[in-house]
Design a protein around this motif. Sequence first.
Motif, PDB file in Angstrom:
ATOM      1  N   GLN A 150     -53.014 -23.091  13.607  1.00 40.90           N
ATOM      2  CA  GLN A 150     -51.973 -22.956  13.533  1.00 40.90           C
ATOM      3  C   GLN A 150     -50.974 -22.747  14.020  1.00 40.90           C
ATOM      4  OE1 GLN A 150     -51.410 -24.630   9.885  1.00 40.90           O
ATOM      5  NE2 GLN A 150     -49.476 -24.537   9.967  1.00 40.90           N
ATOM      6  N   GLN A 151     -50.944 -21.300  14.371  1.00 44.94           N
ATOM      7  CA  GLN A 151     -49.751 -20.825  15.209  1.00 44.94           C
ATOM      8  C   GLN A 151     -49.878 -21.425  16.256  1.00 44.94           C
ATOM      9  OE1 GLN A 151     -51.797 -16.808  16.441  1.00 44.94           O
ATOM     10  NE2 GLN A 151     -50.123 -16.581  15.180  1.00 44.94           N
ATOM     11  N   MET A 152     -50.456 -22.422  16.580  1.00 43.14           N
ATOM     12  CA  MET A 152     -50.230 -23.767  17.644  1.00 43.14           C
ATOM     13  C   MET A 152     -49.283 -24.721  17.537  1.00 43.14           C
ATOM     14  SD  MET A 152     -50.532 -23.532  21.073  1.00 43.14           S
ATOM     15  CE  MET A 152     -50.920 -24.643  23.029  1.00 43.14           C
ATOM     16  N   LYS A 153     -49.829 -25.516  16.687  1.00 40.78           N
ATOM     17  CA  LYS A 153     -49.002 -26.096  15.878  1.00 40.78           C
ATOM     18  C   LYS A 153     -47.565 -25.792  15.347  1.00 40.78           C
ATOM     19  CE  LYS A 153     -49.398 -29.934  12.092  1.00 40.78           C
ATOM     20  NZ  LYS A 153     -50.302 -30.519  10.628  1.00 40.78           N
ATOM     21  N   THR A 196     -46.100 -26.132  18.690  1.00 41.05           N
ATOM     22  CA  THR A 196     -45.417 -26.747  19.423  1.00 41.05           C
ATOM     23  C   THR A 196     -44.569 -27.754  18.859  1.00 41.05           C
ATOM     24  OG1 THR A 196     -47.887 -27.239  19.763  1.00 41.05           O
ATOM     25  CG2 THR A 196     -46.636 -28.974  19.838  1.00 41.05           C
ATOM     26  N   THR A 197     -44.690 -27.873  17.672  1.00 42.44           N
ATOM     27  CA  THR A 197     -43.318 -27.740  16.319  1.00 42.44           C
ATOM     28  C   THR A 197     -41.622 -27.215  17.034  1.00 42.44           C
ATOM     29  OG1 THR A 197     -44.479 -28.423  14.615  1.00 42.44           O
ATOM     30  CG2 THR A 197     -42.772 -27.804  13.865  1.00 42.44           C
ATOM     31  N   ILE A 198     -42.104 -26.303  16.715  1.00 45.14           N
ATOM     32  CA  ILE A 198     -40.825 -25.165  16.973  1.00 45.14           C
ATOM     33  C   ILE A 198     -39.629 -25.946  18.232  1.00 45.14           C
ATOM     34  CG2 ILE A 198     -39.973 -22.912  17.555  1.00 45.14           C
ATOM     35  CD1 ILE A 198     -41.256 -22.012  15.612  1.00 45.14           C
ATOM     36  N   LEU A 199     -41.010 -25.543  19.203  1.00 44.84           N
ATOM     37  CA  LEU A 199     -40.582 -25.946  20.857  1.00 44.84           C
ATOM     38  C   LEU A 199     -40.224 -27.822  21.303  1.00 44.84           C
ATOM     39  CD1 LEU A 199     -43.320 -24.787  22.815  1.00 44.84           C
ATOM     40  CD2 LEU A 199     -41.021 -24.023  22.717  1.00 44.84           C
ATOM     41  N   HIS A 200     -40.871 -28.629  20.093  1.00 47.71           N
ATOM     42  CA  HIS A 200     -40.075 -30.151  19.917  1.00 47.71           C
ATOM     43  C   HIS A 200     -38.667 -30.058  19.160  1.00 47.71           C
ATOM     44  CE1 HIS A 200     -40.112 -33.991  18.864  1.00 47.71           C
ATOM     45  NE2 HIS A 200     -39.585 -33.908  17.635  1.00 47.71           N
ATOM     46  N   ASP A 201     -38.524 -29.784  18.138  1.00 51.04           N
ATOM     47  CA  ASP A 201     -37.371 -29.545  17.534  1.00 51.04           C
ATOM     48  C   ASP A 201     -36.310 -28.928  18.109  1.00 51.04           C
ATOM     49  OD1 ASP A 201     -38.431 -30.094  15.368  1.00 51.04           O
ATOM     50  OD2 ASP A 201     -38.922 -28.446  14.084  1.00 51.04           O
ATOM     51  N   LEU A 202     -36.379 -27.938  19.417  1.00 49.33           N
ATOM     52  CA  LEU A 202     -35.415 -27.392  19.912  1.00 49.33           C
ATOM     53  C   LEU A 202     -35.509 -28.038  21.484  1.00 49.33           C
ATOM     54  CD1 LEU A 202     -36.605 -23.188  19.932  1.00 49.33           C
ATOM     55  CD2 LEU A 202     -34.366 -24.698  19.024  1.00 49.33           C
ATOM     56  N   GLY A 203     -36.069 -29.266  22.085  1.00 48.85           N
ATOM     57  CA  GLY A 203     -35.834 -30.225  22.421  1.00 48.85           C
ATOM     58  C   GLY A 203     -36.587 -29.635  24.099  1.00 48.85           C
TER      59      GLY A 203
END
Length: 85
Positions: free
Chosen positions: A32-35, A38-45
Amino acid sequence: DLVKITLWIYKLNFLDKATYNIVAKPAKFDPQQMKLSTTILHDLGVIVHFENDLLLSSFIVINPNFITQMLSTLISSKQRYFSLI
């Protein structure tokens, strides 16, 4: 050797999900933390991850400029092709 692995990864533009999880293993994130990370890093570009695409969700683009460069190459090649016709 962690240094060799890190240098090897920096040469890549994308990782498959299994390799991505191995690289992140030292962070000791649960799934869950990994997901979430990953979402946060994606949102930040920082990375690009197409989470909702069945095929593309298997890959994480760790060099977002790679996508831009590939699209640019594709468009340039297509323009050159059509200018020859």
